[in-house]
Motif scaffolding. Structure first.
Motif, PDB file in Angstrom:
ATOM      1  N   ARG A 193       0.898  -1.249  -0.048  1.00  0.00           N
ATOM      2  CA  ARG A 193       0.096  -0.042   0.159  1.00  0.00           C
ATOM      3  C   ARG A 193       0.929   1.399   0.009  1.00  0.00           C
ATOM      4  O   ARG A 193       1.580   1.351   0.860  1.00  0.00           O
ATOM      5  N   VAL A 194       0.739   2.125  -0.828  1.00  0.00           N
ATOM      6  CA  VAL A 194       1.459   3.190  -1.176  1.00  0.00           C
ATOM      7  C   VAL A 194       0.787   4.503  -1.152  1.00  0.00           C
ATOM      8  O   VAL A 194      -0.165   4.603  -2.157  1.00  0.00           O
ATOM      9  N   ARG A 253      -0.002   7.925  -2.687  1.00  0.00           N
ATOM     10  CA  ARG A 253       0.596   8.776  -3.875  1.00  0.00           C
ATOM     11  C   ARG A 253       1.418   9.868  -3.387  1.00  0.00           C
ATOM     12  O   ARG A 253       0.700  10.714  -2.693  1.00  0.00           O
ATOM     13  N   ASP A 285       7.626   5.605  -2.989  1.00  0.00           N
ATOM     14  CA  ASP A 285       7.948   4.885  -4.247  1.00  0.00           C
ATOM     15  C   ASP A 285       9.333   4.338  -4.371  1.00  0.00           C
ATOM     16  O   ASP A 285       9.638   3.341  -4.877  1.00  0.00           O
ATOM     17  N   ARG A 316       1.741  -2.579  -6.640  1.00  0.00           N
ATOM     18  CA  ARG A 316       1.528  -1.445  -5.423  1.00  0.00           C
ATOM     19  C   ARG A 316      -0.052  -0.926  -5.703  1.00  0.00           C
ATOM     20  O   ARG A 316      -0.639  -0.890  -6.640  1.00  0.00           O
ATOM     21  N   GLN A 317      -0.642  -0.401  -4.337  1.00  0.00           N
ATOM     22  CA  GLN A 317      -2.061  -0.337  -4.197  1.00  0.00           C
ATOM     23  C   GLN A 317      -1.917   1.373  -3.797  1.00  0.00           C
ATOM     24  O   GLN A 317      -1.487   1.521  -2.792  1.00  0.00           O
ATOM     25  N   TYR A 318      -2.171   2.081  -4.796  1.00  0.00           N
ATOM     26  CA  TYR A 318      -1.956   3.626  -4.756  1.00  0.00           C
ATOM     27  C   TYR A 318      -3.072   4.199  -3.900  1.00  0.00           C
ATOM     28  O   TYR A 318      -4.310   3.843  -4.115  1.00  0.00           O
ATOM     29  N   GLU A 332      -4.891   7.633  -2.519  1.00  0.00           N
ATOM     30  CA  GLU A 332      -4.672   9.242  -2.943  1.00  0.00           C
ATOM     31  C   GLU A 332      -4.935  10.037  -1.549  1.00  0.00           C
ATOM     32  O   GLU A 332      -5.823  10.158  -0.993  1.00  0.00           O
TER      33      GLU A 332
END
Length: 254
Positions: free
Chosen positions: A143-144, A146, A186, A202-204, A206
């Motif tokens: 989980r990133v 953004r 990232d 990767r699950q972005y 917001e």
């Protein structure tokens, strides 16, 4: 040094405890706010801070309190990352740490507040940033947030910085301990993937989560403090040192 706590930070400080008599290091309390932390946990930390501050005042000791230099405190869009910033925390955790700082400052004891960035090293709790990224990479999905960035600091450098500040006799100040290098998450995940030999999806998410931390105040304290200048790829050094140990910890938990 008397160390209150038994966690990651407390364990790291034991290597310099003999060098700083008359200091009480409060390395205990809530490390994040989520569903697992109930209001009484926060109240318990406030009671602990109040009690230790009273004891330090009566014994003539210095209370060393560890706060946060994370996005929880320094995440506002116009925040410079300097210690004078952070008056409008973005999260419940940031507001809690700010309230604990105020308790320390309003006490009658001598005090020093060190705001810590994301420390990295063996023995961390699984929910902390790098152990969590390693676990997610091994599970194949990360989980990133953004456009998020984080300042990483090796735990050994944290200990050396703390030793330097205490040796300089600094009191009644709030000081950031960080690398001063904010790296895109990232990019951090890229290197974690290399070190774990994984290719996670990767699950972005917001969110607005960019922040930086200034260490100019730290570097101005003494000639010894001026050594704290880190290269742009310092995050790689931090991860290269820590990820193998985190992998071993992960294997033991499994």
């Amino acid at each position: 040094m008397e160390i209150v706590g038994r966690g990651f930070v407390a364990a790291a400080l034991r290597t310099i405890s003999h060098r700083h008599p008359g200091v009480v290091a409060l390395a205990a309390g809530v490390s994040r706010i989520s569903a697992e932390y109930l209001p009484h946990d926060l109240a318990a930390e406030a009671a602990l801070v109040t009690d230790r501050a009273h004891r330090c005042a009566s014994r003539g000791e210095l209370l060393l309190y560890f706060s946060t230099a994370s996005a929880a405190l320094y995440g506002a869009r116009d925040c410079s990352g300097e210690e004078s910033c952070g008056h409008a925390p973005r999260s419940a955790y940031g507001r809690h740490k700010r309230a604990m700082e105020n308790l320390v400052k309003q006490s009658d004891c001598s005090w020093l507040i060190l705001r810590l960035t994301h420390l990295v090293g063996p023995g961390q709790r699984p929910h902390q940033l790098v152990p969590a990224l390693v676990a997610q990479a091994l599970d194949g999905r990360v989980r990133v947030v953004r456009r998020a960035s984080r300042d990483l600091l090796d735990v050994n450098d944290f200990v050396a910085m703390t030793d330097t500040v205490l040796s300089a006799g600094v009191q009644r100040e709030t000081i950031n301990l960080a690398s001063g290098r904010s790296t895109d998450v990232d990019v951090i995940v890229d290197h974690v993937a290399v070190l774990t030999a994984t290719h996670p999806v990767r699950q972005y998410v917001e969110e607005t989560s960019r922040h930086s931390v200034s260490i100019e105040k730290l570097r101005s304290l003494s000639p010894r403090s001026r050594m704290w200048t880190f290269p742009e790829d310092y995050y790689k050094t931090v991860l290269d040192r820590s990820v193998p140990a985190i992998l071993r910890d992960h294997s033991v938990r499994l």
